[in-house]
Design a protein around this motif. Structure first.
Motif, PDB file in Angstrom:
ATOM      1  N   ILE A  46      37.573  58.326 -65.367  1.00  0.00           N
ATOM      2  CA  ILE A  46      37.273  57.418 -64.321  1.00  0.00           C
ATOM      3  C   ILE A  46      35.799  57.524 -63.578  1.00  0.00           C
ATOM      4  O   ILE A  46      35.513  58.678 -63.568  1.00  0.00           O
ATOM      5  CB  ILE A  46      38.264  57.397 -63.330  1.00  0.00           C
ATOM      6  CG1 ILE A  46      38.268  56.598 -62.073  1.00  0.00           C
ATOM      7  CG2 ILE A  46      38.448  59.046 -62.469  1.00  0.00           C
ATOM      8  CD1 ILE A  46      39.395  56.319 -60.782  1.00  0.00           C
ATOM      9  N   VAL A  98      34.671  50.418 -60.310  1.00  0.00           N
ATOM     10  CA  VAL A  98      35.346  51.778 -60.704  1.00  0.00           C
ATOM     11  C   VAL A  98      35.765  51.296 -62.254  1.00  0.00           C
ATOM     12  O   VAL A  98      36.272  50.257 -62.512  1.00  0.00           O
ATOM     13  CB  VAL A  98      36.640  51.853 -59.955  1.00  0.00           C
ATOM     14  CG1 VAL A  98      37.608  53.052 -60.510  1.00  0.00           C
ATOM     15  CG2 VAL A  98      36.351  52.449 -58.503  1.00  0.00           C
ATOM     16  N   TRP A 139      36.594  50.285 -71.825  1.00  0.00           N
ATOM     17  CA  TRP A 139      36.723  50.587 -70.230  1.00  0.00           C
ATOM     18  C   TRP A 139      37.513  49.476 -69.336  1.00  0.00           C
ATOM     19  O   TRP A 139      37.011  48.287 -69.856  1.00  0.00           O
ATOM     20  CB  TRP A 139      35.472  50.931 -69.595  1.00  0.00           C
ATOM     21  CG  TRP A 139      34.695  51.994 -69.976  1.00  0.00           C
ATOM     22  CD1 TRP A 139      34.060  52.100 -71.051  1.00  0.00           C
ATOM     23  CD2 TRP A 139      34.816  53.445 -69.327  1.00  0.00           C
ATOM     24  NE1 TRP A 139      33.607  53.596 -71.110  1.00  0.00           N
ATOM     25  CE2 TRP A 139      34.089  54.393 -70.120  1.00  0.00           C
ATOM     26  CE3 TRP A 139      35.545  54.164 -68.424  1.00  0.00           C
ATOM     27  CZ2 TRP A 139      34.041  55.642 -69.786  1.00  0.00           C
ATOM     28  CZ3 TRP A 139      35.295  55.231 -68.048  1.00  0.00           C
ATOM     29  CH2 TRP A 139      34.669  56.195 -68.944  1.00  0.00           C
ATOM     30  N   ARG A 195      37.692  52.672 -65.697  1.00  0.00           N
ATOM     31  CA  ARG A 195      38.751  53.729 -66.188  1.00  0.00           C
ATOM     32  C   ARG A 195      38.997  53.513 -67.729  1.00  0.00           C
ATOM     33  O   ARG A 195      38.776  52.544 -68.114  1.00  0.00           O
ATOM     34  CB  ARG A 195      39.996  53.442 -65.563  1.00  0.00           C
ATOM     35  CG  ARG A 195      39.982  53.707 -63.964  1.00  0.00           C
ATOM     36  CD  ARG A 195      41.557  53.363 -63.508  1.00  0.00           C
ATOM     37  NE  ARG A 195      41.394  53.854 -62.017  1.00  0.00           N
ATOM     38  CZ  ARG A 195      41.047  53.034 -61.089  1.00  0.00           C
ATOM     39  NH1 ARG A 195      40.695  51.843 -61.154  1.00  0.00           N
ATOM     40  NH2 ARG A 195      41.042  53.617 -60.048  1.00  0.00           N
TER      41      ARG A 195
END
Length: 324
Positions: A99, A92, A78, A94
């Motif tokens: 997401i 956050v 990630w 992704r």
């Protein structure tokens, strides 16, 4: 670039009292590497930097939890970043088209739990404070849900403030670092081998064993419904967070028990070491659900609802190859 001072602030605040602190030198070295990675990747925002300079034991465990979780995500592919506004969830994450918004918390222990996990081996008989362990998880999860969707006293949460995107899955990560000591798994799982936190989000009681009187043997086992937990001299606290439709913003609750000793294991053994100490509890009413096995965890647990029962099922389970 990260400076040695930032890592030193963190190391000085760690104040390890665990019997395995004999490994302190190795832990400090890897804690420094982790801290510098966290700063170099831009994850240490202004609030983090300000707090780490005045880091006490409480803040240390919160900061360590954020760094360990970010590293676990990065290790499993990630990309992790901070929200620029610094007013919503911590990270956050992704990966490909996926997401996530992730909030990390390391709740404080209740006094009975603190006394229990810090007890000295062989110091005398102790009663396991099961209800207090459960309340620690319940309070921690409840506090983060209120912060996101709004407080019971009508204060605004992130949703009303526009600090969270309701179209992106939102995960609450609760690290039980404050609930573990020399017997660290004890506060994470109960006798059923499910995480204690299932009782905090799925409205389940302690494990019940039903006896067939005629045949004089166990007939079955299971949980009874319990949608709140009574606190001494206080109002009851909800224990069915993921069965309440108003909490649909929460995609899942990720419960962990990460600590300094995760640092002693090289990647990718770090993920495998989580063995029994991590689980993703999925929200059956999530407005933005996430699939099982998305996060680096030992298991995913889903709750299937019907008119008569709630069925908890493990839908993903990693069998670790590295044991302590």
């Amino acid at each position: 670039m990260a400076t040695v001072d930032h890592a030193s602030f963190l190391i000085n605040a760690s104040n390890l009292k665990h019997p395995r602190a004999l490994q302190r030198k190795d832990i400090d070295q890897r804690l420094r590497i982790l801290c510098e990675w966290f700063f170099d990747t831009g994850l240490a925002d202004r609030k983090f930097q300000a707090e780490i300079r005045n880091c006490n034991e409480h803040n240390y465990k919160q900061h360590l939890s954020e760094m360990l979780l970010a590293k676990s995500l990065a290790t499993s592919g990630w990309g992790v970043s901070r929200l620029t506004s610094n007013r919503g969830p911590d990270f956050v994450a992704r990966r490909g088209k996926e997401i996530l918004q992730i909030e990390v918390s390391a709740p404080d222990p209740l006094p009975a739990v603190a006394a229990y996990v810090n007890r000295t081996r062989g110091s005398g008989p102790y009663r396991t404070p099961r209800t207090d362990f459960l309340l620690c998880w319940t309070k921690g999860i409840d506090a983060k849900i209120q912060q996101a969707i709004g407080y019971r006293d009508m204060r605004k949460g992130w949703v009303e403030k526009g600090s969270i995107d309701p179209l992106i899955p939102f995960v609450i990560a609760i690290n039980g670092i404050n609930f573990q000591g020399d017997f660290e798994e004890e506060g994470f799982r109960d006798i059923s081998n499910f995480p204690v936190a299932i009782q905090a989000v799925y409205g389940a009681s302690d494990l019940m064993l039903y006896i067939d009187i005629d045949r004089k043997r166990p007939d079955r086992s299971g949980y009874e419904a319990r949608d709140s937990i009574q606190r001494p001299a206080k109002e009851a606290i909800p224990s069915n967070a993921l069965l309440d439709r108003k909490n649909a913003l929460v995609s899942a609750v990720w419960v962990l028990a990460q600590d300094e000793y995760d640092l002693l294991f090289d990647e990718p053994a770090l993920i495998e070491r989580q063995d029994w100490r991590s689980a993703v509890l999925h929200n059956p009413y999530a407005q933005q659900p996430i699939p099982p096995a998305l996060l680096p965890s030992f298991e995913d647990i889903v709750c299937t609802l019907s008119e008569k029962e709630r069925v908890l099922t493990r839908v993903h389970c990693v069998i670790p190859t590295n044991k302590r």
